[in-house]
Design an enzyme around this catalytic site. Structure first.
Site, PDB file in Angstrom:
ATOM      1  N   ASN A 208      11.987  11.134  17.348  1.00 15.57           N
ATOM      2  CA  ASN A 208      11.874  11.101  15.884  1.00 15.57           C
ATOM      3  C   ASN A 208      11.081   9.864  15.461  1.00 15.57           C
ATOM      4  O   ASN A 208      10.658   9.069  16.298  1.00 15.57           O
ATOM      5  CB  ASN A 208      13.270  11.132  15.252  1.00 15.57           C
ATOM      6  CG  ASN A 208      14.127   9.997  15.753  1.00 15.57           C
ATOM      7  OD1 ASN A 208      13.805   8.839  15.547  1.00 15.57           O
ATOM      8  ND2 ASN A 208      15.210  10.314  16.444  1.00 15.57           N
ATOM      9  N   LYS A 284       6.246  19.041  35.796  1.00 19.30           N
ATOM     10  CA  LYS A 284       5.507  19.336  34.563  1.00 19.30           C
ATOM     11  C   LYS A 284       5.406  20.853  34.359  1.00 19.30           C
ATOM     12  O   LYS A 284       5.009  21.580  35.275  1.00 19.30           O
ATOM     13  CB  LYS A 284       4.117  18.724  34.648  1.00 19.30           C
ATOM     14  CG  LYS A 284       3.348  18.845  33.366  1.00 19.30           C
ATOM     15  CD  LYS A 284       1.953  18.259  33.494  1.00 19.30           C
ATOM     16  CE  LYS A 284       1.194  18.528  32.212  1.00 19.30           C
ATOM     17  NZ  LYS A 284      -0.236  18.441  32.403  1.00 19.30           N
ATOM     18  N   PHE A 321      24.675   4.307  10.090  1.00 22.48           N
ATOM     19  CA  PHE A 321      23.545   4.444   9.185  1.00 22.48           C
ATOM     20  C   PHE A 321      23.431   5.919   8.828  1.00 22.48           C
ATOM     21  O   PHE A 321      23.915   6.779   9.564  1.00 22.48           O
ATOM     22  CB  PHE A 321      22.249   3.958   9.852  1.00 22.48           C
ATOM     23  CG  PHE A 321      21.929   2.536   9.482  1.00 22.48           C
ATOM     24  CD1 PHE A 321      22.664   1.493  10.017  1.00 22.48           C
ATOM     25  CD2 PHE A 321      20.891   2.237   8.601  1.00 22.48           C
ATOM     26  CE1 PHE A 321      22.387   0.174   9.681  1.00 22.48           C
ATOM     27  CE2 PHE A 321      20.602   0.925   8.254  1.00 22.48           C
ATOM     28  CZ  PHE A 321      21.347  -0.103   8.798  1.00 22.48           C
ATOM     29  N   LYS A 335      29.400  12.126   4.986  1.00 23.11           N
ATOM     30  CA  LYS A 335      29.221  11.620   6.352  1.00 23.11           C
ATOM     31  C   LYS A 335      30.221  10.527   6.699  1.00 23.11           C
ATOM     32  O   LYS A 335      30.755  10.500   7.805  1.00 23.11           O
ATOM     33  CB  LYS A 335      27.787  11.113   6.523  1.00 23.11           C
ATOM     34  CG  LYS A 335      27.235  11.373   7.898  1.00 23.11           C
ATOM     35  CD  LYS A 335      25.744  11.111   7.978  1.00 23.11           C
ATOM     36  CE  LYS A 335      24.927  12.366   7.829  1.00 23.11           C
ATOM     37  NZ  LYS A 335      23.489  12.146   7.979  1.00 23.11           N
ATOM     38  N   LYS A 339      32.663  10.994   9.862  1.00 22.37           N
ATOM     39  CA  LYS A 339      32.525  10.146  11.054  1.00 22.37           C
ATOM     40  C   LYS A 339      33.684   9.160  11.187  1.00 22.37           C
ATOM     41  O   LYS A 339      33.998   8.727  12.284  1.00 22.37           O
ATOM     42  CB  LYS A 339      31.208   9.361  11.008  1.00 22.37           C
ATOM     43  CG  LYS A 339      29.991  10.236  10.805  1.00 22.37           C
ATOM     44  CD  LYS A 339      29.067  10.175  11.984  1.00 22.37           C
ATOM     45  CE  LYS A 339      27.827  10.998  11.740  1.00 22.37           C
ATOM     46  NZ  LYS A 339      26.985  11.122  12.915  1.00 22.37           N
TER      47      LYS A 339
HETATM   48  N1  CTP Z   1      24.748   9.195  15.320  1.00 19.90           N
HETATM   49  C1  CTP Z   1      25.348   9.095  16.544  1.00 19.90           C
HETATM   50  N2  CTP Z   1      25.255  10.116  17.448  1.00 19.90           N
HETATM   51  C2  CTP Z   1      24.590  11.236  17.143  1.00 19.90           C
HETATM   52  C3  CTP Z   1      23.964  11.384  15.875  1.00 19.90           C
HETATM   53  C4  CTP Z   1      24.055  10.330  14.995  1.00 19.90           C
HETATM   54  O1  CTP Z   1      25.964   8.063  16.824  1.00 19.90           O
HETATM   55  N3  CTP Z   1      24.511  12.209  18.043  1.00 19.90           N
HETATM   56  C5  CTP Z   1      24.884   8.102  14.363  1.00 19.90           C
HETATM   57  C6  CTP Z   1      23.603   7.430  13.941  1.00 19.90           C
HETATM   58  O2  CTP Z   1      23.294   6.329  14.777  1.00 19.90           O
HETATM   59  C7  CTP Z   1      23.927   6.972  12.535  1.00 19.90           C
HETATM   60  C8  CTP Z   1      24.900   8.023  12.024  1.00 19.90           C
HETATM   61  O3  CTP Z   1      25.420   8.640  13.195  1.00 19.90           O
HETATM   62  O4  CTP Z   1      24.585   5.734  12.526  1.00 19.90           O
HETATM   63  C9  CTP Z   1      24.336   9.071  11.130  1.00 19.90           C
HETATM   64  O5  CTP Z   1      23.174   9.620  11.705  1.00 19.90           O
HETATM   65  P1  CTP Z   1      22.383  10.787  10.942  1.00 19.90           P
HETATM   66  O6  CTP Z   1      21.229  11.199  11.800  1.00 19.90           O
HETATM   67  O7  CTP Z   1      22.114  10.380   9.532  1.00 19.90           O
HETATM   68  O8  CTP Z   1      23.467  11.907  10.866  1.00 19.90           O
HETATM   69  P2  CTP Z   1      23.919  13.037  11.818  1.00 19.90           P
HETATM   70  O9  CTP Z   1      25.287  12.748  12.279  1.00 19.90           O
HETATM   71  O10 CTP Z   1      22.893  13.240  12.895  1.00 19.90           O
HETATM   72  O11 CTP Z   1      23.983  14.262  10.845  1.00 19.90           O
HETATM   73  P3  CTP Z   1      22.783  15.149  10.265  1.00 19.90           P
HETATM   74  O12 CTP Z   1      21.635  15.044  11.240  1.00 19.90           O
HETATM   75  O13 CTP Z   1      23.396  16.502  10.219  1.00 19.90           O
HETATM   76  O14 CTP Z   1      22.444  14.603   8.919  1.00 19.90           O
END
Ligand code: CTP
Length: 393
Positions: A208, A284, A321, A335, A339
């Site tokens: 990403n 590959k 975050f 969220k 979490k």
């Molecule tokens: N995070 C994590 N493990 C994952 C996905 C996310 O620890 N597999 C953590 C990120 O580091 C961040 C937080 O969760 O601190 C939120 O990440 P975000 O990408 O905004 O949310 P997601 O949980 O991935 O939810 P979505 O993609 O559905 O918005």
């Protein structure tokens, strides 16, 4: 209060320069080692002899007065814990904001990597000048603290805003800034940064846009605040603390869990991929005409590292975050509940002036209790400092 601290006082050419003699006495009385740099114009208002006697140190004005092998502007910048420029004229403020280093004081400011406090003093029309105000804002966004001048009768005969703020204020802000450097002493802070990399085959991957900059800023500021820092990152970075380089979400999870038990604060600033490729190809992958005209990748969910940490945390403060491209607050509220983290830092990635790759950010801090605090747009360093101070308080 200031024992063991070295304060670099910069004096520029304004009538309020005479007041700084008293400020130097206050610093000295409280145990600080004070070094003074004057611009050549400041010498029209105060004498070297007075400043030398009060600071009990040599007073520096000219560059190339070199007595050591190391250039003076570098050694002075290295030795001091903080730089206080008072009074600061519009000229010196604007030069520092633009990175101009044309005398010893501005050169030291340019090379100074620790906290700088600036107390401006000037005619009210100069203070209100649009360019001067832009330069002030620029310095603030870089983390320089500006102690706004007061209103009153000015030495130039005008009545308005431009008088140097009180010496007590400058003194107290100096003490506060220096104590800030110890706020996280004895605490272990673990920070993750960057986007995880999920291999498809030895050549391709899914990732990403995360640059890792917010995590780097948090790690640097935590270090400045005296913490033992561990940065777990997917991006290359060098810093004077432990850095663990990882690649995938699974690597990151292992690295975080290894540090978790002994940590006090964990900040998950990394953009962790929600999915990884189910069957990564060892060699590959080849395209063959007529055989694999289309390709479907099967993905499996990665563990949610943040959620797992929250489930097993004991004394640790866990900060997540939240990157959203729409309905920022609604999604963030959902969220933090899902979490179970103590704080969630929400940012809007749909804006090009903040977020991914940008040097600036604008975030909203959500607390488990429901409290919400918005931090105005600033450099990622300033945002990092505000986040850590908020958590500390
Ligand atoms: N995070 C994590 N493990 C994952 C996905 C996310 O620890 N597999 C953590 C990120 O580091 C961040 C937080 O969760 O601190 C939120 O990440 P975000 O990408 O905004 O949310 P997601 O949980 O991935 O939810 P979505 O993609 O559905 O918005």
């Amino acid at each position: 209060m200031l024992k063991g601290k070295c304060i670099l006082v910069g004096i520029t050419g304004g009538i309020a320069a005479y007041k700084i003699c008293e400020l130097i006495r206050m610093y000295k009385k409280n145990g600080a080692d004070v070094k003074v740099i004057c611009t050549p114009n400041a010498m029209n208002f105060v004498t070297k002899l007075t400043l030398q006697n009060l600071s009990q140190n040599e007073v520096y004005v000219q560059e190339f007065d070199v007595k050591e092998w190391k250039p003076e502007h570098i050694s002075l910048a290295d030795e001091a814990d903080i730089m206080v420029i008072a009074p600061a004229t519009a000229n010196t403020i604007s030069k520092i904001a633009q990175g101009i280093a044309d005398n010893l004081l501005t050169s030291v400011a340019c090379a100074f990597s620790k906290k700088i406090i600036i107390a401006p003093a000037m005619n009210c029309n100069m203070w209100n000048n649009e360019t001067v105000q832009e330069n002030i804002k620029k310095l603030q966004s870089k983390g320089v603290e500006i102690l706004e001048p007061e209103s009153g009768f000015l030495a130039c005969g005008y009545l308005g805003k431009g008088r140097l703020c009180s010496l007590e204020k400058i003194f107290n802000e100096t003490v506060e800034a220096l104590s800030y450097s110890q706020k996280l002493a004895g605490k272990k802070v673990v920070i993750t940064s960057g986007g995880t990399i999920e291999d498809i085959d030895p050549v391709r991957y899914i990732s990403n846009y995360s640059s890792g900059k917010m995590g780097f800023a948090l790690a640097n500021v935590a270090k400045e605040m005296g913490a033992e820092v561990v940065l777990i990152t997917t991006k290359p970075f060098e810093a004077p603390y432990k850095i663990v380089k990882v690649k995938s979400a699974l690597d990151m999870q292992k690295a975080v869990e290894d540090e978790f038990e002994t940590s006090d604060i964990v900040i998950m600033a990394a953009a962790v991929a929600d999915y990884r490729v189910k069957n990564q190809a060892e060699q590959k992958m080849k395209k063959v005409a007529g055989v694999n005209e289309t390709l479907t990748l099967e993905l499996v969910q990665n563990p949610d590292i943040l959620k797992c940490l929250c489930e097993k945390k004991i004394h640790q403060l866990v900060v997540g975050f939240c990157a959203e491209s729409e309905n920022l607050l609604e999604n963030a509220k959902e969220k933090i509940a899902k979490k179970g983290c103590d704080y969630l830092i929400a940012n809007d990635i749909s804006r090009s002036d903040i977020g991914f790759s940008s040097d600036d950010n604008e975030v909203t801090i959500l607390e488990k209790s429901g409290k919400i605090e918005k931090l105005e747009k600033a450099s990622k360093k300033v945002i990092a400092r505000k986040i850590l101070e908020y958590i500390y308080e």
